[in-house]
Design an enzyme around this catalytic site. Structure first.
Site, short mmCIF file in Angstrom:
data_model
loop_
_atom_site.label_atom_id
_atom_site.label_comp_id
_atom_site.label_asym_id
_atom_site.label_seq_id
_atom_site.Cartn_x
_atom_site.Cartn_y
_atom_site.Cartn_z
N THR A 227 45.76 -26.18 179.18
CA THR A 227 47.00 -26.92 179.42
C THR A 227 48.02 -26.62 178.32
O THR A 227 47.69 -26.65 177.14
CB THR A 227 46.69 -28.44 179.44
N CYS B 289 48.39 -17.32 154.63
CA CYS B 289 47.16 -17.17 155.43
C CYS B 289 46.04 -16.60 154.59
O CYS B 289 44.89 -16.78 154.89
CB CYS B 289 47.40 -16.22 156.60
N GLN C 245 58.40 -13.71 161.42
CA GLN C 245 59.19 -14.07 160.23
C GLN C 245 60.69 -13.83 160.40
O GLN C 245 61.47 -14.21 159.53
CB GLN C 245 58.70 -13.27 159.01
N SER D 59 56.56 -17.24 166.46
CA SER D 59 55.76 -18.38 166.00
C SER D 59 56.70 -19.54 165.69
O SER D 59 57.59 -19.43 164.86
CB SER D 59 55.01 -17.99 164.72
N ALA D 60 56.47 -20.68 166.36
CA ALA D 60 57.41 -21.80 166.26
C ALA D 60 57.57 -22.34 164.84
O ALA D 60 58.67 -22.68 164.42
CB ALA D 60 56.96 -22.93 167.19
N1 PMP Z 1 52.64 -12.80 161.84
C1 PMP Z 1 53.34 -13.01 160.73
C2 PMP Z 1 54.28 -11.94 160.26
C3 PMP Z 1 53.21 -14.20 160.03
O1 PMP Z 1 53.91 -14.38 158.91
C4 PMP Z 1 52.31 -15.17 160.49
C5 PMP Z 1 52.08 -16.46 159.73
N2 PMP Z 1 51.82 -16.28 158.38
C6 PMP Z 1 51.60 -14.92 161.66
C7 PMP Z 1 51.79 -13.73 162.31
C8 PMP Z 1 50.64 -15.93 162.22
O2 PMP Z 1 51.38 -16.98 162.77
P1 PMP Z 1 50.71 -18.31 163.30
O3 PMP Z 1 50.56 -19.20 162.13
O4 PMP Z 1 51.72 -18.85 164.31
O5 PMP Z 1 49.45 -17.95 163.97
#
Ligand code: PMP
Length: 384
Positions: free
Chosen positions: A241, A328, A183, A203-204
């Site tokens: 890949t 999530c 973040q 995380s892109a």
């Molecule tokens: N760590 C944090 C602090 C996040 O906010 C998130 C996404 N909510 C993730 C990990 C997981 O990232 P990704 O969607 O790339 O798996």
């Protein structure tokens, strides 16, 4: 504000207000262009020995170089591409054998659920990890090999941890320090060399790239076993890949990081204005982590007595996208572990929404968010 982040939703609906940047940051124009370029050139498999493979390998190498310069990755560190922060975090927790896990109480589920019998560092009411407790845990674990994992900034509250101090404490006890910076990149300055962590997750899709692409950075001398085994890609650390299209997007997004950071003062002003107006409007409201160092774009707001899904639906009907904390975990019944760890009541944790804004947010959007929030408050609390 630069054009690349403007009007991202204009084709769909010009009135739409996207205030869920922490879930996924909208893809910027330069990222789209780089992805389309890779697709149109038919850049293919980086493991192939022919010219097309070399082209793909060059994209991987350029991306690694961009990562190094964007976030100050020291030369003793390796970079491995993964399918996202979840996989990078799992690789740390599951791929490094023989280590005890010491993690904070507010970690993302990808750390919480992949750590093995972790020792939990509590946080204070402001969401900041208790450094004395960390020292205590580490001194009790003396003689063991230990990984400390404390995120740089929390996805729900935006609270930023004192990562430099955590790295110093971890090193004083001869342990290694991993931080989940998913973040943070693009919202606050991140420089691995200055901050001193040993491992870092990216995380892109949190800074303008596309979902399904992430990075783990780690010390070259650390032995990591792959959790996805395959044809030896990524120096044997991650079979499969490489997703060259997404990696090209990640790389392009990183090139816009300084541009993004330059807008954060303006974004913070809008966020602060939102909070100030809401606090003046209603009693009983609470902003979690308000007095802590936070990401400039994030606000986690408690409205007494109104469940977050009720609030969310009302916002959605008014063309405003906000979140009930962590994207999530939406859909799950339990209240946020982050808020409970900060001492919030169950009711507070169930009645909070996250507003996370970005470069596209305009002052009039803040007005609409405030009006919509107050409308919910009037209807549900004041009974109007
Ligand atoms: N760590 C944090 C602090 C996040 O906010 C998130 C996404 N909510 C993730 C990990 C997981 O990232 P990704 O969607 O790339 O798996």
């Amino acid at each position: 504000m630069a054009n690349e982040h403007l009007n991202l939703f204009s084709l769909e609906n010009s009135d739409y207000i996207y205030a869920d940047y922490n879930a996924t940051f909208p893809v910027s124009d330069n990222v789209k262009e780089s992805i389309l370029e890779v697709l149109s050139k038919q850049v293919l498999n980086p493991s192939s020995l022919h010219r097309k493979g070399q082209e793909a390998r060059r994209i991987l190498q350029d991306a690694r170089d961009n990562i190094r310069s964007a976030i100050g990755v020291p030369s003793n560190k390796e970079i491995v591409f993964t399918s996202g922060a979840t996989e990078a975090n799992s690789l740390v927790m599951k791929g490094i054998a023989g280590f005890q896990h010491v993690i904070s109480a507010v970690e993302h589920p990808s750390i919480l659920n992949s750590a093995c019998n972790p020792h939990i560092i509590p946080v204070n009411q402001g969401g900041i990890v208790d450094l004395l407790a960390l020292e205590r845990i580490l001194s009790e674990l003396k003689g063991n090999r230990v990984i400390v994992s404390v995120m740089m900034a929390n996805n729900e509250t935006g609270v930023v941890q004192p990562v430099k101090e955590i790295a110093e404490i971890a090193h004083k006890f001869e342990t290694i320090y991993h931080t989940d910076a998913a973040q943070s990149v693009g919202k606050i300055k991140v420089n691995m060399e200055d901050l001193g962590m040993d491992l870092l997750t990216l995380s892109a899709h949190k800074f303008g790239g596309i979902a399904g692409s992430g990075v783990l950075i780690f010390n070259k001398d650390l032995v990591i076993e792959p959790i996805i085994v395959g044809g030896g890609q990524e120096k044997g650390l991650r079979g499969g890949t490489e997703n060259i299209v997404a990696i090209a997007g990640l790389s392009a997004a990183l090139q816009s990081i300084s541009n993004l950071l330059s807008k954060m003062d303006e974004i913070k002003e809008l966020r602060d204005q939102l909070e100030c107006e809401l606090l003046n409007l209603a009693s009983g409201i609470k902003i979690f982590g308000k007095n802590s160092k936070r990401l400039p774009n994030t606000s986690l707001i408690y409205m007494p007595g109104v469940k977050s899904d009720v609030q969310l639906m009302h916002f959605d009907l008014n063309n405003i996208a906000v979140s009930n904390g962590s994207a999530c975990s939406s859909g799950k019944v339990e209240p946020s572990h982050v808020l409970l760890a900060m001492g919030a009541t169950r009711e507070q944790a169930e009645c909070s929404i996250r507003v996370s804004i970005g470069p596209q947010t305009k002052p009039q959007d803040i007005r609409k968010i405030v009006d919509c929030w107050y409308n919910i408050y009037e209807k549900n609390i004041l009974g109007k």
